[in-house]
Motif scaffolding. Structure first.
Motif, short mmCIF file in Angstrom:
data_model
loop_
_atom_site.label_atom_id
_atom_site.label_comp_id
_atom_site.label_asym_id
_atom_site.label_seq_id
_atom_site.Cartn_x
_atom_site.Cartn_y
_atom_site.Cartn_z
N ASP A 1 0.83 -1.21 0.00
CA ASP A 1 0.00 0.00 0.00
C ASP A 1 0.86 1.25 0.00
O ASP A 1 0.58 2.22 -0.72
N GLY A 2 1.90 1.25 0.82
CA GLY A 2 2.78 2.40 0.87
C GLY A 2 3.50 2.63 -0.44
O GLY A 2 3.65 3.77 -0.90
N ILE A 3 3.95 1.54 -1.08
CA ILE A 3 4.65 1.66 -2.36
C ILE A 3 3.71 2.22 -3.43
O ILE A 3 4.08 3.12 -4.20
N LEU A 4 2.50 1.68 -3.49
CA LEU A 4 1.53 2.16 -4.49
C LEU A 4 1.20 3.64 -4.27
O LEU A 4 1.08 4.42 -5.23
N LEU A 5 1.06 4.03 -3.00
CA LEU A 5 0.76 5.43 -2.70
C LEU A 5 1.90 6.34 -3.13
O LEU A 5 1.66 7.40 -3.73
N LEU A 6 3.14 5.95 -2.85
CA LEU A 6 4.29 6.77 -3.23
C LEU A 6 4.42 6.88 -4.74
O LEU A 6 4.72 7.96 -5.28
N VAL A 7 4.20 5.77 -5.44
CA VAL A 7 4.27 5.79 -6.91
C VAL A 7 3.18 6.70 -7.49
O VAL A 7 3.43 7.50 -8.41
N ALA A 8 1.97 6.59 -6.95
CA ALA A 8 0.87 7.43 -7.44
C ALA A 8 1.15 8.90 -7.17
O ALA A 8 0.94 9.76 -8.05
N LEU A 9 1.62 9.22 -5.95
CA LEU A 9 1.93 10.62 -5.63
C LEU A 9 3.04 11.15 -6.52
O LEU A 9 2.98 12.30 -6.99
N PHE B 1 2.52 14.18 -9.05
CA PHE B 1 3.36 15.36 -8.83
C PHE B 1 4.11 15.74 -10.10
O PHE B 1 4.24 16.93 -10.44
N LEU B 2 4.61 14.74 -10.83
CA LEU B 2 5.32 15.01 -12.08
C LEU B 2 4.40 15.65 -13.12
O LEU B 2 4.78 16.62 -13.81
N ILE B 3 3.16 15.12 -13.22
CA ILE B 3 2.20 15.69 -14.17
C ILE B 3 1.86 17.13 -13.80
O ILE B 3 1.84 18.03 -14.67
N ILE C 1 4.65 19.53 -14.64
CA ILE C 1 4.70 19.89 -16.07
C ILE C 1 3.59 20.87 -16.42
O ILE C 1 3.78 21.81 -17.19
N VAL C 2 2.41 20.65 -15.86
CA VAL C 2 1.26 21.50 -16.19
C VAL C 2 1.41 22.91 -15.61
O VAL C 2 1.24 23.91 -16.33
N TYR C 3 1.75 22.99 -14.31
CA TYR C 3 1.81 24.30 -13.65
C TYR C 3 3.16 24.99 -13.80
O TYR C 3 3.25 26.20 -13.61
N ARG C 4 4.21 24.21 -14.09
CA ARG C 4 5.56 24.76 -14.19
C ARG C 4 5.91 25.59 -12.94
O ARG C 4 6.43 26.70 -13.02
N SER C 5 5.56 25.01 -11.81
CA SER C 5 5.81 25.65 -10.52
C SER C 5 6.00 24.57 -9.47
O SER C 5 5.42 23.49 -9.56
N LEU C 6 6.83 24.83 -8.47
CA LEU C 6 7.04 23.86 -7.40
C LEU C 6 5.98 23.97 -6.32
O LEU C 6 5.59 22.97 -5.72
N LEU C 7 5.49 25.17 -6.07
CA LEU C 7 4.55 25.39 -4.97
C LEU C 7 3.15 24.88 -5.30
O LEU C 7 2.50 24.23 -4.48
N LEU C 8 2.67 25.17 -6.50
CA LEU C 8 1.29 24.80 -6.85
C LEU C 8 1.04 23.29 -6.81
O LEU C 8 0.02 22.85 -6.25
N PRO C 9 1.91 22.44 -7.36
CA PRO C 9 1.66 21.00 -7.24
C PRO C 9 1.61 20.51 -5.80
O PRO C 9 0.79 19.65 -5.45
#
Length: 225
Positions: free
Chosen positions: A176-184, A188-190, A193-201
């Motif tokens: 469960d922890g591994i799946l959660l980390l992979v999903a997050l 976060f990567l998507i 790319i969309v927001y081009r900002s560190l704070l907004l994601p």
């Protein structure tokens, strides 16, 4: 010319800070209470097969009848001590002494056995494990005890419903922890790319996690009621 005073329509300074602060504090409080509730969902949920079937289904009725013939909720562990050749009388006595050692673990009620096979090449014990016990831990203790106490050259197995449960828990431990980390990480990567900002994601992910905590808290309350 008709003019409107900006001071008359402006929201008071203290109110502009108070409302967001109250909302943030309430959001944090809900997340703080709802987060630990994740581990308590098993208290109000049931994962047996009959739970996913209609009340009038034949499988549900069969499960109800099975419960009527069970006088205990203990989970049985089946222990088998096996040899390539028939047990000698000395080996049978040594194996029979294992019963007292298994009962000393106090896993549940009285241990059943030893039950020899027809060809005298195997001996079976049934160890009931209390439903309130940690099955994985008890099965590990049983396996260690059986391995250490069985006659030399014998193969030992701890199986049955308890052994299967312990193996499943070990196989899926941490997934469960591994799946959660992979999903997050993927989300976060998507968002990056969309927001081009560190704070907004980060803000979006925190908001989603807090909303999930609030939803879990609501689901737990409704299920318990």
């Amino acid at each position: 010319m008709k003019t409107t005073s900006s001071a008359a329509t402006r929201v008071p300074f203290w109110l502009r800070w108070l409302v967001p602060a109250v909302l943030v504090l309430a959001w944090l409080a809900i997340a703080g209470v709802g987060g630990p509730t994740f581990g308590r969902l098993s208290e109000v949920s049931s994962n047996d097969q009959a739970s996913f079937l209609p009340a009038g289904a034949e499988a549900t009725e069969a499960a109800d009848w099975q419960a009527k013939f069970r006088d205990s909720k203990e989970i049985p562990a089946v222990i088998v001590v096996e040899s390539d050749s028939a047990f000698t009388p000395a080996q049978l006595r040594e194996t029979a002494a294992l019963k007292g050692k298994l009962e000393a673990l106090q896993a549940g009620s009285t241990v059943i056995g030893p039950i020899p096979s027809e060809d005298a090449k195997a001996v079976q014990f049934v160890v009931p494990i209390a439903s309130s016990a940690e099955v994985k831990t008890v099965v590990k203790e049983l396996r260690n005890e059986v391995r250490a106490s069985a006659p030399a050259g014998m193969q030992t197995f701890v199986t049955g419903p308890a052994g299967l449960t312990a193996d499943l828990v070990s196989a899926f431990a941490g997934i469960d922890g591994i799946l959660l980390l992979v999903a997050l990480g993927a989300v976060f990567l998507i968002l990056l790319i969309v927001y081009r900002s560190l704070l907004l994601p980060v803000m979006v992910l925190f908001t989603s996690v807090f909303a999930l905590c609030a939803a879990i808290l609501l689901v737990f309350g409704m299920a318990k009621a």
